[in-house]
Enzyme design. Structure first.
Site, PDB file in Angstrom:
ATOM      1  N   TYR A 211       0.856  -1.188   0.000  1.00  0.00           N
ATOM      2  CA  TYR A 211       0.000   0.000   0.000  1.00  0.00           C
ATOM      3  C   TYR A 211       0.893   1.240   0.000  1.00  0.00           C
ATOM      4  CZ  TYR A 211      -3.991   2.941   1.529  1.00  0.00           C
ATOM      5  OH  TYR A 211      -4.978   3.890   1.636  1.00  0.00           O
TER       6      TYR A 211
ATOM      7  N   LYS B 182      -1.392  -1.315  -4.086  1.00  0.00           N
ATOM      8  CA  LYS B 182      -2.497  -0.348  -4.084  1.00  0.00           C
ATOM      9  C   LYS B 182      -1.817   0.997  -4.093  1.00  0.00           C
ATOM     10  CE  LYS B 182      -5.857   1.347  -0.605  1.00  0.00           C
ATOM     11  NZ  LYS B 182      -6.340   2.473  -1.350  1.00  0.00           N
TER      12      LYS B 182
ATOM     13  N   SER C 101      -1.900   4.821  -4.121  1.00  0.00           N
ATOM     14  CA  SER C 101      -2.727   6.011  -3.863  1.00  0.00           C
ATOM     15  C   SER C 101      -1.975   7.310  -4.081  1.00  0.00           C
ATOM     16  CB  SER C 101      -3.278   5.964  -2.430  1.00  0.00           C
ATOM     17  OG  SER C 101      -4.247   4.949  -2.313  1.00  0.00           O
TER      18      SER C 101
ATOM     19  N   ASP D 290      -9.483   8.103  -6.437  1.00  0.00           N
ATOM     20  CA  ASP D 290     -10.762   7.914  -7.143  1.00  0.00           C
ATOM     21  C   ASP D 290     -10.964   8.985  -8.216  1.00  0.00           C
ATOM     22  OD1 ASP D 290     -10.772   6.240  -5.013  1.00  0.00           O
ATOM     23  OD2 ASP D 290     -12.592   7.023  -4.084  1.00  0.00           O
ATOM     24  N   GLU D 291     -10.357  10.157  -7.971  1.00  0.00           N
ATOM     25  CA  GLU D 291     -10.478  11.267  -8.928  1.00  0.00           C
ATOM     26  C   GLU D 291      -9.830  10.909 -10.260  1.00  0.00           C
ATOM     27  OE1 GLU D 291      -9.088  11.187  -6.020  1.00  0.00           O
ATOM     28  OE2 GLU D 291      -9.709  12.867  -4.754  1.00  0.00           O
TER      29      GLU D 291
HETATM   30  C1  LIG Z   1      -5.858   9.572   0.801  1.00  0.00           C
HETATM   31  C2  LIG Z   1      -7.003   8.617   0.663  1.00  0.00           C
HETATM   32  O1  LIG Z   1      -7.748   8.417   1.595  1.00  0.00           O
HETATM   33  N1  LIG Z   1      -7.136   7.994  -0.488  1.00  0.00           N
HETATM   34  C3  LIG Z   1      -8.232   7.099  -0.766  1.00  0.00           C
HETATM   35  C4  LIG Z   1      -8.972   7.600  -1.973  1.00  0.00           C
HETATM   36  O2  LIG Z   1      -9.896   6.653  -2.390  1.00  0.00           O
HETATM   37  C5  LIG Z   1      -9.677   8.910  -1.648  1.00  0.00           C
HETATM   38  O3  LIG Z   1     -10.627   8.724  -0.634  1.00  0.00           O
HETATM   39  C6  LIG Z   1     -10.402   9.442  -2.856  1.00  0.00           C
HETATM   40  O4  LIG Z   1      -9.545   9.479  -3.947  1.00  0.00           O
HETATM   41  C7  LIG Z   1     -10.999  10.835  -2.580  1.00  0.00           C
HETATM   42  O5  LIG Z   1      -9.980  11.787  -2.472  1.00  0.00           O
HETATM   43  C8  LIG Z   1      -7.725   5.696  -1.038  1.00  0.00           C
HETATM   44  O6  LIG Z   1      -6.677   5.749  -1.954  1.00  0.00           O
HETATM   45  C9  LIG Z   1      -7.302   5.016   0.238  1.00  0.00           C
HETATM   46  C10 LIG Z   1      -8.452   4.351   0.949  1.00  0.00           C
HETATM   47  O7  LIG Z   1      -9.563   4.586   0.605  1.00  0.00           O
HETATM   48  C11 LIG Z   1      -8.247   3.443   2.073  1.00  0.00           C
HETATM   49  O8  LIG Z   1      -7.154   2.992   2.346  1.00  0.00           O
HETATM   50  O9  LIG Z   1      -9.213   3.144   2.762  1.00  0.00           O
END
Ligand SMILES: CC(=O)N[C@@H]([C@@H](O)[C@H](O)[C@H](O)CO)[C@@H](O)CC(=O)C(=O)O
Length: 303
Positions: free
Chosen positions: A137, A165, A167, A192-193
């Site tokens: 991750y 994963k 991010s 997600d963006e």
């Molecule tokens: C920094 C962060 O929380 N990133 C999210 C994204 O899904 C994020 O919520 C989304 O892109 C909105 O900004 C995920 O990559 C990580 C995540 O959802 C998790 O580990 O639960």
């Protein structure tokens, strides 16, 4: 190894609390059922969106257990087991294996600044704790640790590592990880963006924190990408991004906003644990309009 079960829309699962803010078994199972019925591929349990860093070891085990009891064998289940100490991460990894999770995953260690060799050791000890596949991750914006290509290359020498994963925000990171690891490896899009861009540049799948509040839209985006319909994929990503901007516009945390919307959808999973802030005051009146953005987008792509 057949990696098909990791390909698709995998929501990051939220922490489900009762009225007193304790982890709730019934509410965890309610969210499981809700997402299962939406047709998602799997769940990523106990990650950032799961507020893992604010939970005790026992609370983290409880969430892992409730989800597994509800969905094992029905969805692909990935347990996030990263914890401040290697010791606790190892305990969680062993527990996830007992519960029958498909894979484990972990952030790098947090708080202190760690060298690449310390992070390598931390991840390797977690991998050694179980026979399960491991998903790295990489989330530098919250951990402060940016996975280098050199460390990545060293990690994927271990056959337990089946994916990353990712991010981090540059989509090029996804492209580099995929180009380095090849076909028999899963790169999960994290932001997600950028779901559509991530998939086009090389991500095989996605794990995301906003999927659970609008699974229909991510399932549709995936359908467009798989069909090579990039015009519609771009349109839906645009609508998703309008929604994400709105979700992030309130004073409370993103997760509390999402939970208020889920509540209006009939799924009550409480709010968030401090220091994350709940939605309050005038912001509560804005929830209906954000929910309307989601509902309208779903309608638009349905018909
Ligand atoms: C920094 C962060 O929380 N990133 C999210 C994204 O899904 C994020 O919520 C989304 O892109 C909105 O900004 C995920 O990559 C990580 C995540 O959802 C998790 O580990 O639960």
């Amino acid at each position: 190894m057949n990696l098909e079960k990791y390909k698709g829309i995998i929501p990051a699962f939220y922490a489900c609390y009762d009225e007193l803010g304790e982890i709730s078994e019934s509410r965890t199972k309610e969210l499981c059922n809700y997402l299962y019925k939406k047709g998602v591929k799997g769940l990523y349990v106990g990650g950032s969106s799961g507020e893992c860093i604010y939970h005790s070891l026992e609370e983290r085990k409880a969430t892992l257990k409730y989800v597994a009891h509800q969905l094992k064998g029905k969805l692909t289940l990935i347990a996030h087991v990263g914890a401040p100490s290697t010791r606790d991460s190892v305990i969680l990894a062993k527990y996830a294996e007992e519960l029958g999770y498909d894979a484990v995953s972990a952030i790098p260690p947090i708080y202190f600044k760690f060298s690449e060799s310390s992070v390598y050791k931390y991840w390797t000890e977690i991998m050694d704790a179980s026979t399960m596949p491991f998903i790295i991750y990489n989330i530098p914006q919250t951990t402060g640790f940016d996975l280098s290509l050199n460390l990545f290359k060293k990690l994927i020498e271990n056959e337990k590592v089946i994916g990353v994963k990712n991010s981090s925000m540059p989509v090029m990171d996804i492209e580099r990880f995929k180009a380095t690891a090849g076909d028999n490896f899963i790169v999960f899009n994290g932001p997600d963006e950028q779901y559509v861009s991530g998939r086009i540049i090389g991500a095989d799948s996605g794990i995301g924190g906003t999927y659970a509040v609008m699974p229909e839209l991510f399932l549709m985006a995936e359908k467009f990408v798989s069909a090579g319909d990039f015009a519609n994929a771009r349109k839906i990503q645009h609508d998703i991004n309008d929604i994400i901007v709105a979700l992030c516009s309130l004073n409370g945390s993103l997760y509390s906003t999402i939970k208020e919307i889920l509540k209006q959808n009939g799924v009550h999973i409480g709010s968030v644990r401090a220091p994350l802030e709940p939605v309050s005051g005038d912001d509560l009146n804005k929830i209906a309009s954000i929910k309307a953005l989601i509902d309208n987008a779903i309608q638009k792509y349905k018909g």
